[in-house]
Scaffold this active site. Sequence first.
Site, PDB file in Angstrom:
ATOM      1  N   GLU A  38       0.870  -1.163   0.000  1.00  0.00           N
ATOM      2  CA  GLU A  38       0.000   0.000   0.000  1.00  0.00           C
ATOM      3  C   GLU A  38       0.918   1.227   0.000  1.00  0.00           C
ATOM      4  OE1 GLU A  38      -2.833   0.112   3.199  1.00  0.00           O
ATOM      5  OE2 GLU A  38      -3.654   2.024   2.495  1.00  0.00           O
ATOM      6  N   ARG A 264       5.368 -13.244   9.381  1.00  0.00           N
ATOM      7  CA  ARG A 264       5.987 -11.922   9.250  1.00  0.00           C
ATOM      8  C   ARG A 264       7.415 -11.988   9.735  1.00  0.00           C
ATOM      9  NH1 ARG A 264       2.297  -7.700   8.994  1.00  0.00           N
ATOM     10  NH2 ARG A 264       3.807  -6.106   9.519  1.00  0.00           N
ATOM     11  N   LYS A 274       4.275   0.391   9.968  1.00  0.00           N
ATOM     12  CA  LYS A 274       4.411   1.660   9.242  1.00  0.00           C
ATOM     13  C   LYS A 274       3.911   2.827  10.078  1.00  0.00           C
ATOM     14  CE  LYS A 274       3.123  -0.030   4.961  1.00  0.00           C
ATOM     15  NZ  LYS A 274       2.325   0.071   3.743  1.00  0.00           N
TER      16      LYS A 274
HETATM   17  P1  ATP Z   1       1.950  -2.130   8.098  1.00  0.00           P
HETATM   18  O1  ATP Z   1       1.070  -3.152   8.773  1.00  0.00           O
HETATM   19  O2  ATP Z   1       3.186  -1.790   8.824  1.00  0.00           O
HETATM   20  O3  ATP Z   1       1.206  -0.941   7.578  1.00  0.00           O
HETATM   21  P2  ATP Z   1       1.515  -3.581   5.779  1.00  0.00           P
HETATM   22  O4  ATP Z   1       1.567  -5.031   5.976  1.00  0.00           O
HETATM   23  O5  ATP Z   1       0.178  -2.949   5.778  1.00  0.00           O
HETATM   24  O6  ATP Z   1       2.473  -2.886   6.830  1.00  0.00           O
HETATM   25  P3  ATP Z   1       1.775  -3.398   3.016  1.00  0.00           P
HETATM   26  O7  ATP Z   1       2.284  -2.272   2.228  1.00  0.00           O
HETATM   27  O8  ATP Z   1       0.321  -3.681   2.977  1.00  0.00           O
HETATM   28  O9  ATP Z   1       2.257  -3.154   4.491  1.00  0.00           O
HETATM   29  O10 ATP Z   1       2.578  -4.723   2.741  1.00  0.00           O
HETATM   30  C1  ATP Z   1       2.903  -5.178   1.464  1.00  0.00           C
HETATM   31  C2  ATP Z   1       3.293  -6.626   1.552  1.00  0.00           C
HETATM   32  O11 ATP Z   1       4.391  -6.788   2.440  1.00  0.00           O
HETATM   33  C3  ATP Z   1       2.166  -7.458   2.107  1.00  0.00           C
HETATM   34  O12 ATP Z   1       2.058  -8.635   1.312  1.00  0.00           O
HETATM   35  C4  ATP Z   1       2.573  -7.786   3.492  1.00  0.00           C
HETATM   36  O13 ATP Z   1       2.079  -9.019   3.910  1.00  0.00           O
HETATM   37  C5  ATP Z   1       4.111  -7.773   3.392  1.00  0.00           C
HETATM   38  N1  ATP Z   1       4.712  -7.432   4.671  1.00  0.00           N
HETATM   39  C6  ATP Z   1       4.522  -6.305   5.384  1.00  0.00           C
HETATM   40  N2  ATP Z   1       5.192  -6.367   6.540  1.00  0.00           N
HETATM   41  C7  ATP Z   1       5.847  -7.555   6.568  1.00  0.00           C
HETATM   42  C8  ATP Z   1       6.707  -8.215   7.505  1.00  0.00           C
HETATM   43  N3  ATP Z   1       7.049  -7.657   8.657  1.00  0.00           N
HETATM   44  N4  ATP Z   1       7.205  -9.424   7.169  1.00  0.00           N
HETATM   45  C9  ATP Z   1       6.875 -10.008   6.011  1.00  0.00           C
HETATM   46  N5  ATP Z   1       6.063  -9.449   5.088  1.00  0.00           N
HETATM   47  C10 ATP Z   1       5.552  -8.241   5.354  1.00  0.00           C
HETATM   48 MG    MG Z   2      -1.415  -3.554   4.515  1.00  0.00          MG
END
Ligand code: ATP
Ligand code: MG
Length: 558
Positions: A38, A264, A274
């Site tokens: 995102e 994760r 984030k």
């Molecule tokens: P946040 O929860 O911090 O806002 P997010 O998961 O919403 O992070 P996205 O931009 O939606 O962030 O994530 C893009 C991709 O990265 C998704 O497929 C998500 O599952 C993966 N991802 C995000 N954080 C992690 C992590 N700590 N370990 C592994 N994969 C991750």
């Molecule tokens: Mg997300």
Amino acid sequence: MSDGDTSTAGGDDFVRELVRNELSNGVVDRVITRFPPEPNGYLHIGHAKAITLDFGLAAEFGGRCNLRFDDTNPDTEDTEFVDAIIDDVRWLGYEPGEPLYASDYFEQLYRWAEHLIEQGLAYVDDQDADTISAQRGGYGKPGVESPFRDRTPEENLALFRAMRNGECAEGSRVLRARIDMQHENMQLRDPVMYRIRNEPHHRTGDTWHIYPTYDWAHGQSDAIEGVTHSLCTLEFDAHRPLYDWFLQHLPLTGDAPNQTEFARLELTHTVTSKRRLAGLVHDGIVDGWDDPRMPTLRGLRRRGYPAAAIRDFCSYIGVSRTNSRHQIELLEWFVRDHLNRDALRRMAVLRPLRLVITDWPDGHVDTVDVVNNPEDPAAGTRAVPFGGDLWIEQDDFRLDPPPKYFRLTPGREVRLRAAYLVTCTDADTDADGNVTTVYCTHDPGSRGGTAPDGRKVKSTMHWVSAAHALEGSAMLYDRLFNADVPGDATGDPMDDLNIASREILTGCRFEPALGDAAPGDVVQFERLGYFAHDPRTALLFHRTVGLRDEWARISARS
Ligand code: ATP
Ligand code: MG
């Protein structure tokens, strides 16, 4: 060279095993993945795990990985983040190709939503978010059906079109899937598909007044792109039945994608949410998203972490379905391993103390050859000027040495790296007793650092010729959070913030060769650690990591 190598088979994890089985059983005939950030922030080390898996898997099986922006929420998203994410994916070593956007599928999603309405599988609900949420119930707590649940498809279509056309106030209505308000999985209790938002979107502007939820957009975007394996983190496990339900009820032309969840990546002393990272930036706790203390890819890059070290780390920890937190020292081990092989050695004095060689011929300059990288003979040597007026590290001299102190002290002989053996004769101190200048004599026969009679000295120290030194600064970093698991004790990671996570040193003295360091170059300052040249400020160096392998100590303990 490991740096360009991004397609090596990562270990034999359950995802790769699944893909191999599906390929051999004919369940799938190709591998198409996607990385779906995102665009509401910068990528961090957790995303690196997802990127190496999504892009790595596709490359290993001769498939493709799409970089798709999951841009379904106009409130928080921005093109600034889109550009940064593309740049970061490239830096990590993957070619994202033409970026794709969930917002490009808004029209198709809308038509599919109408299809569900026509099938009696979606309805417009006029209740507010709190009411809907309260009616959802909980485990062992029955759900309550909305009074609007039995609207006719005609009525729903008319209302949904009005929502699309901007005729409804924000929050006045939503579109919900009509599934089962008593389902044991809460995700299936008539989830929301569309919300009304009058915020302009960073790509579609004012075209839309309704925006799809994650659940309604994600699997459908996967299907549109022909994704075969939609890999996401474990918290989406409970969403998988909904992912499948939507796809089962749509007139898809190709095979439906499948969602698979993995753990994760979490690291000790680190937060990766984030929202929390944005808080650190907005509260001025760090200097920005690329502050070298940040676990963002920009921060790690500015800190001097090689992309290949991050990839190797991700490959080493592998992919599983068990959530765990890895020690940050393990990541640092990979960083050190790469830099030990590749970084040029240089001499820098971070806390300078003047050393005068009293028997040095006046004004004479010698030039000594120093090895650039003992791990890489091809890196050769460089000529380093040496004179009678030098800088050494304050720590390398003691007027009253403690026991087992083998560095310089009155009467002691030491080696100045690759140059001469010198013996301390005297030192000046100021009114407070601080040493200001150290005086030595030298052995002219020890040029190169070896005594003619073979006598041994207990320590070798780095130095910089005062007449040739460049002056600059260095930043030393410590953990941003003191606790292994920030917030573990109180629930708030900020309670574990290390207020002394950065030490700024000015007036550092660098050997002349450091004047040639390009922006972003990482070198080893002998005896001090690896340091990254700042991308914008000349002669500002960030300590990437120290020289001591802390992982060895930790892994020996367990
Ligand atoms: P946040 O929860 O911090 O806002 P997010 O998961 O919403 O992070 P996205 O931009 O939606 O962030 O994530 C893009 C991709 O990265 C998704 O497929 C998500 O599952 C993966 N991802 C995000 N954080 C992690 C992590 N700590 N370990 C592994 N994969 C991750
Ligand atoms: Mg997300």
